[in-house]
Design a protein around this motif. Structure first.
Motif, PDB file in Angstrom:
ATOM      1  N   LEU A 118     -37.470 -32.182 -19.928  1.00 44.55           N
ATOM      2  CA  LEU A 118     -37.259 -31.509 -18.644  1.00 44.55           C
ATOM      3  C   LEU A 118     -36.150 -32.218 -17.872  1.00 44.55           C
ATOM      4  CD1 LEU A 118     -40.940 -30.838 -17.503  1.00 44.55           C
ATOM      5  CD2 LEU A 118     -39.285 -29.172 -18.318  1.00 44.55           C
ATOM      6  N   ASN A 119     -35.196 -31.442 -17.403  1.00 32.51           N
ATOM      7  CA  ASN A 119     -34.075 -31.992 -16.641  1.00 32.51           C
ATOM      8  C   ASN A 119     -33.808 -31.124 -15.421  1.00 32.51           C
ATOM      9  OD1 ASN A 119     -32.583 -34.354 -18.094  1.00 32.51           O
ATOM     10  ND2 ASN A 119     -33.074 -32.917 -19.723  1.00 32.51           N
ATOM     11  N   ARG A 120     -33.229 -31.737 -14.404  1.00 31.68           N
ATOM     12  CA  ARG A 120     -32.856 -31.012 -13.200  1.00 31.68           C
ATOM     13  C   ARG A 120     -31.467 -30.412 -13.399  1.00 31.68           C
ATOM     14  NH1 ARG A 120     -35.020 -34.386  -7.947  1.00 31.68           N
ATOM     15  NH2 ARG A 120     -37.079 -34.928  -8.776  1.00 31.68           N
ATOM     16  N   HIS A 158     -26.879 -26.907 -19.873  1.00 27.90           N
ATOM     17  CA  HIS A 158     -27.835 -27.624 -20.719  1.00 27.90           C
ATOM     18  C   HIS A 158     -27.219 -28.862 -21.352  1.00 27.90           C
ATOM     19  CE1 HIS A 158     -31.207 -24.443 -21.370  1.00 27.90           C
ATOM     20  NE2 HIS A 158     -30.829 -24.541 -20.110  1.00 27.90           N
ATOM     21  N   ASN A 159     -25.896 -28.914 -21.486  1.00 25.03           N
ATOM     22  CA  ASN A 159     -25.250 -30.097 -22.053  1.00 25.03           C
ATOM     23  C   ASN A 159     -25.196 -31.241 -21.042  1.00 25.03           C
ATOM     24  OD1 ASN A 159     -24.467 -29.020 -24.694  1.00 25.03           O
ATOM     25  ND2 ASN A 159     -23.125 -27.674 -23.533  1.00 25.03           N
ATOM     26  N   VAL A 160     -24.777 -30.938 -19.819  1.00 25.02           N
ATOM     27  CA  VAL A 160     -24.727 -31.925 -18.726  1.00 25.02           C
ATOM     28  C   VAL A 160     -25.459 -31.296 -17.543  1.00 25.02           C
ATOM     29  CG1 VAL A 160     -23.271 -33.361 -17.263  1.00 25.02           C
ATOM     30  CG2 VAL A 160     -22.497 -32.755 -19.563  1.00 25.02           C
ATOM     31  N   PRO A 161     -26.759 -31.573 -17.384  1.00 24.99           N
ATOM     32  CA  PRO A 161     -27.571 -30.840 -16.403  1.00 24.99           C
ATOM     33  C   PRO A 161     -27.097 -30.966 -14.958  1.00 24.99           C
ATOM     34  CG  PRO A 161     -28.980 -32.035 -17.935  1.00 24.99           C
ATOM     35  CD  PRO A 161     -27.587 -32.497 -18.187  1.00 24.99           C
ATOM     36  N   ASN A 162     -26.641 -32.147 -14.552  1.00 23.10           N
ATOM     37  CA  ASN A 162     -26.253 -32.327 -13.148  1.00 23.10           C
ATOM     38  C   ASN A 162     -25.213 -33.447 -13.041  1.00 23.10           C
ATOM     39  OD1 ASN A 162     -27.806 -34.864 -13.070  1.00 23.10           O
ATOM     40  ND2 ASN A 162     -29.606 -33.536 -13.043  1.00 23.10           N
ATOM     41  N   ALA A 163     -24.760 -33.692 -11.818  1.00 23.49           N
ATOM     42  CA  ALA A 163     -23.704 -34.687 -11.601  1.00 23.49           C
ATOM     43  C   ALA A 163     -24.176 -36.100 -11.904  1.00 23.49           C
ATOM     44  CB  ALA A 163     -23.202 -34.596 -10.157  1.00 23.49           C
ATOM     45  N   LEU A 164     -25.489 -36.376 -11.757  1.00 24.96           N
ATOM     46  CA  LEU A 164     -25.996 -37.712 -12.082  1.00 24.96           C
ATOM     47  C   LEU A 164     -25.824 -38.006 -13.565  1.00 24.96           C
ATOM     48  CD1 LEU A 164     -27.547 -40.324 -11.382  1.00 24.96           C
ATOM     49  CD2 LEU A 164     -29.656 -39.056 -11.784  1.00 24.96           C
ATOM     50  N   MET A 165     -26.192 -37.056 -14.417  1.00 26.19           N
ATOM     51  CA  MET A 165     -26.018 -37.242 -15.860  1.00 26.19           C
ATOM     52  C   MET A 165     -24.543 -37.430 -16.204  1.00 26.19           C
ATOM     53  SD  MET A 165     -29.050 -37.173 -17.063  1.00 26.19           S
ATOM     54  CE  MET A 165     -30.703 -36.604 -16.700  1.00 26.19           C
TER      55      MET A 165
END
Length: 528
Positions: free
Chosen positions: A476-478, A514-521
């Motif tokens: 699960l990711n944001r 789905h590859n890079v869910p958000n700016a934190l990742m």
């Protein structure tokens, strides 16, 4: 007669969408209500098409002012989108002419959107979005290329050279170095985050309490842990802060503690590897209007940068002093005598003392000015340790390898799929271009790393860009859009492509999928 009947049929309105008309069998002319949005039009073939972009805006991204008119496409583009669409093929030969920027159209659109929103829908203003208009203007300036008034894409001015606005532009994204008292609070924050199970309790599906109540409970629990640690470390100060007082009455204290952690992480990307994610997700959830109402206070305040500290005391002219390049230079010892090193140390200390004595005033002590100069020096140290090796590697690549053909068998950069771990087959020329573009892109990213981090936090903590909890194939990711970070990355990519002139492989930037869910990742991948 046939013509009259046909005219009458055309004049009749379409059948209404009702149960009686459906059951009667005359459903040929039924028209579904509200099926087409305002932004869609119907062409001559009866197909729905998206309405063109607003006048003065890029036809591709539709949210940036147009800067170029392509005579071949007969469309207006911003600089970044034009470069991406006309990078190769027949479009590469299209002629262009510059356009005047339409800042007024952007202001009118913003005023119109504010009028459409109800008066009570604005709620709590996002602290990280207070400078969104300024950051958008700066991104547009970067996309247009280096100007005569700023050299933000180049290296720092040499000692004795005219400084201009270089340090003024860079200082907007350089966090202040932590003082000794602040480092004590940082240790308390890290200790509290280490024992917190925030993400385990919040980022889960199927729970007894509502998500907002769980968020408030976890934030209160973390604040209670920090309060206990402060009381244990300094009993007198703990009594002053927490005796007979609610959490909301100590809003400034908690905002300061959370801001210290964010500032420390930006200055030291290798620190807080496991706790920073908890901190930023906690602050992201705390920006929800429902959570703010239940909690009674906001946990977020803007990052304390060199620019904001000097701006508060009207001392920004300090950053335009030519002596700043001496006061913030990094002193290194490679290949130098001890006498030269000591000479540089003395000149740097004299410059710091001269500037701090000149600009000290009520509310701005000499020690604070020294901290500002030391913080800029920390940024120089970061660039020298991370960006400068890329410059050296690019110089070595150009010095020892020919761009089109190897000098001999040992100097060939060609790779073959399945050999030596390679997954692609490139001849020497293509691999040379690939290595050069990779080093150039990383060089540009590291040069603007603090700026990217500032924009990433702005996207993460924005009230207007919510996230969705999704299974991306890696748990699960944001999943959250990152418009400011994505725009900056496109500017950096465009800058690298223009400096090289060619590009090998894909230039797609994944952000908020789905590859890079958000700016934190995204920012964590850059740092690690």
């Amino acid at each position: 007669m046939a013509l009259e009947e046909h005219t009458q049929q055309e004049a009749q309105p379409a059948a209404g969408f009702s149960l009686a008309n459906i059951l009667s069998g005359s459903d040929e002319n039924l028209e579904l209500p509200n099926l087409r949005g305002k932004s869609e039009e119907v062409d001559s073939d009866g197909e729905t098409s998206t309405a063109p972009a607003a006048e003065g805006y890029c036809v591709e991204c539709e949210d940036q002012p147009a800067q170029l008119h392509c005579e071949g496409c007969a469309d207006d583009f911003c600089e970044v989108c034009f470069a991406a669409q006309h990078r190769k093929g027949s479009r590469k030969r299209h002629a262009t002419k510059p356009l005047k920027r339409v800042d007024e159209a952007k202001k009118k659109a913003k005023l119109a959107s504010e009028k459409e929103q109800p008066s009570g829908s604005q709620g709590h203003e996002d602290a990280m979005d207070t400078g969104s208009d300024e950051s958008d203007a700066e991104l547009e300036q970067l996309a247009a290329g280096p100007s005569t008034t700023t050299t933000s894409v180049s290296v720092a001015p040499e000692i004795g050279a005219f400084v201009g606005d270089w340090f003024l532009d860079r200082s907007k994204y350089i966090p202040m170095r932590l003082e000794l008292a602040e480092r004590k609070y940082l240790r308390l924050l890290e200790a509290a985050l280490n024992v917190s199970e925030y993400t385990d309790k919040i980022d889960t599906i199927g729970f007894r309490l509502s998500k907002a109540k769980r968020i408030v409970h976890q934030i209160r629990e973390l604040c209670a842990i920090m309060s206990g640690l402060v009381l244990a470390a300094d009993y007198k100060q703990g009594q002053e802060l927490f005796t007979d007082r609610e959490f909301k009455e100590n809003e400034d204290f908690f905002q300061k503690i959370f801001e210290l952690g964010r500032r420390h992480k930006i200055m030291n990307p290798d620190k807080m590897r496991s706790t920073y994610g908890k901190l930023i997700y906690l602050l992201q959830d705390s920006q929800s209007p429902e959570v703010i109402d239940m909690l009674g206070f906001s946990c977020v305040q803007p990052i304390r940068t060199v620019y904001t500290v000097l701006e508060e005391q009207n001392a920004l002219d300090l950053l335009r002093e030519d002596l700043v390049s001496v006061a913030t230079k990094e002193i290194y010892s490679e290949g130098r005598t001890r006498r030269d090193i000591q000479k540089d140390i003395r000149s740097k200390e004299k410059a710091i003392e001269a500037l701090s004595a000149k600009y000290q005033r009520k509310g701005l002590s000499q020690e604070t000015i020294r901290q500002c100069l030391y913080s800029i020096g920390d940024n120089h140290a970061f660039l020298r340790t991370n960006r400068d090796p890329c410059d050296k590697m690019i110089a070595y690549l150009k010095q020892y390898f020919h761009p089109t053909k190897p000098n001999d068998g040992k100097s060939s950069l060609a790779i073959k799929s399945g050999k030596g771990g390679a997954r692609l087959s490139h001849d020497h020329q293509k691999q040379y271009a690939y290595v050069l573009q990779s080093l150039t892109l990383w060089r540009e990213i590291l040069h603007d790393m603090f700026h990217l981090w500032y924009l990433a936090e702005s996207d993460l903590l924005s009230e207007n860009v919510p996230y969705r909890l999704r299974d991306t194939g890696q748990g699960l990711n944001r999943v959250q859009a990152a418009p400011k970070t994505s725009r900056m990355m496109h500017v950096i990519l465009n800058r690298a492509q223009r400096s090289i002139g060619s590009w090998v492989g894909s230039s797609v930037i994944h952000m908020g999928d789905h590859n890079v869910p958000n700016a934190l990742m995204f920012i964590e991948m850059l740092c690690h």
